[in-house]
Design an enzyme around this catalytic site. Structure first.
Site, PDB file in Angstrom:
ATOM      1  N   ASN A  29      -4.010  -2.536  -1.305  1.00 49.89           N
ATOM      2  CA  ASN A  29      -2.692  -2.046  -0.891  1.00 49.89           C
ATOM      3  C   ASN A  29      -2.792  -1.303   0.444  1.00 49.89           C
ATOM      4  OD1 ASN A  29      -3.557  -0.389  -3.499  1.00 49.89           O
ATOM      5  ND2 ASN A  29      -2.356   1.080  -2.316  1.00 49.89           N
ATOM      6  N   ASP A  30      -2.496  -0.030   0.519  1.00 53.63           N
ATOM      7  CA  ASP A  30      -2.277   0.660   1.790  1.00 53.63           C
ATOM      8  C   ASP A  30      -3.405   0.459   2.808  1.00 53.63           C
ATOM      9  OD1 ASP A  30      -0.580   1.677  -0.113  1.00 53.63           O
ATOM     10  OD2 ASP A  30      -1.031   3.780   0.275  1.00 53.63           O
ATOM     11  N   ARG A 156      -0.560  14.064  -0.817  1.00 55.46           N
ATOM     12  CA  ARG A 156      -1.620  13.107  -0.514  1.00 55.46           C
ATOM     13  C   ARG A 156      -1.509  12.520   0.896  1.00 55.46           C
ATOM     14  NH1 ARG A 156       1.201  11.258  -5.107  1.00 55.46           N
ATOM     15  NH2 ARG A 156       2.757   9.632  -4.733  1.00 55.46           N
TER      16      ARG A 156
END
Length: 381
Positions: A29-30, A156
């Site tokens: 993902n990211d 985060r």
């Protein structure tokens, strides 16, 4: 948040892509830690190497790939493992910075203390001399907890930079989905003299009627500062948001702000400043909202972010422009725009004057750039 499960498979999402990097296996993902270091552009990323579905079977690692031209990518060994007491539930998203010929990566370190009813999200650091082999800082975490005055447990995605003799770290936070929270997303800012000891400075930016912000980026841009993130409003229709303005006394004041990526199949974009002084945005495709037979995740081509006439633009970097076309069968032009059909989902519809259109089609990935990057669509077909 609705997760859409496909009833048919028009495309083979396991197939390799030609111009977009995908690891040989696992979930991604990211994008993380985007940086130019030792002659390579480095793409780190959220990665579960041994499963196609995140969180259930394996905690997040940092995967790694590198390239010299943004087209040909080399898969590298896993950079970070969740193998320490403070990150044993995942090495989540973060950014990178070069100091004294050493590459430092900052990441969200996740763990749940014994007897606690909620995980702790902190900030930890690892460093590397070669950009491949990383050692975790012995005094991790460097930021242990969200600030009680302004932050929330969803805390985060550290973004680090160096501006006018100071190091800064921007953190994403938000009130989350609880029924009794005020529904606000925030970016919080810290400062440091040495990159390892940080003091809290306050709220850098915030958005009402939102659940949280994620994946910020911050960097100098001439005599100004670029600040960006993904914002998740209460209706879950997230968007990438970029701002250019001034940072004085730990207060960020935007002068130009907005978004250019209309999605709908993107999330968690990160911006970095490359060796040529370009501010480059890379985003994760397809985002969270799909349940596919296997991970189809990849990342967009780098888009150079510019601010012109009060607007934010994103256009592919020079290195990939030879891949762009003026038309494609997946983009059906209409009298007032175009339509892109997607598997098992509503079509993407653009309405408005089109002075110029450029298209990059790579397997099941489509990126469309309208009017020089004034509007961009990141699409999983």
């Amino acid at each position: 948040m609705e997760i859409r499960e496909f009833s048919k498979n028009t495309y083979d999402y396991s197939a390799p892509l030609e111009f977009h990097f995908k690891p040989k296996k696992g979930w991604v993902n990211d994008p993380n830690g985007l940086v130019y270091f030792k002659g390579y552009y480095h793409l780190f990323f959220q990665y579960c190497p041994d499963t196609e579905y995140p969180f259930k079977e394996q905690y997040m690692h940092w995967g790694h790939a590198r390239s010299k031209d943004f087209v040909n990518w080399e898969e590298m060994p896993v950079a970070l493992y969740p193998d320490s007491p403070y990150d044993d539930e995942g090495c989540w998203s973060g950014t990178a910075i070069v100091k004294d010929d050493t590459l430092y990566v900052f990441y969200a370190s996740i763990h749940t203390p014994e007897g606690a009813d909620r995980r702790i999200e902190s900030v930890s650091v690892a460093y590397s001399k070669d950009g491949i082999n990383f050692e975790k800082y012995e005094n991790n975490p460097v930021i242990e907890h969200f600030p009680e005055s302004d932050g929330f447990p969803d805390f985060r995605d550290p973004a680090v930079t160096f501006i006018n003799g100071k190091y800064y770290c921007v953190m994403a936070t938000g009130t989350g989905t609880g029924p009794d929270t005020p529904k606000v997303a925030r970016l919080l800012i810290y400062e440091s003299d040495d990159l390892l000891h940080f003091s809290y400075g306050g709220i850098a930016a915030e958005w009402e009627d939102s659940i949280y912000a994620e994946c910020p980026s911050i960097m100098p841009d001439g005599d100004k500062v670029l600040l960006s993130c993904s914002v998740v409003p209460t209706n879950w229709k997230h968007y990438f948001y970029a701002m250019r303005g001034s940072l004085e006394n730990l207060k960020f004041t935007p002068e130009i702000k907005g978004s250019y990526d209309r999605g709908p199949d993107q999330y968690a974009g990160q911006v970095f400043r490359d060796d040529k002084g370009r501010n480059l945005h890379i985003t994760w495709i397809p985002g969270w909202y799909l349940k596919l037979p296997r991970c189809a995740g990849t990342w967009s081509v780098p888009r150079e972010i510019t601010f012109r006439n009060g607007k934010v633009y994103g256009y592919p970097v020079k290195e990939v422009r030879h891949l762009l076309k003026d038309s494609d069968e997946a983009v059906k032009m209409t009298a007032d725009g175009f339509i892109i059909e997607r598997t098992d989902r509503d079509p993407v519809i653009h309405k408005g004057e089109i002075k110029d259109i450029k298209i990059l089609h790579d397997g099941y990935i489509l990126e469309v750039f309208v009017n020089g990057g004034e509007d961009v669509y990141s699409v999983l077909l």
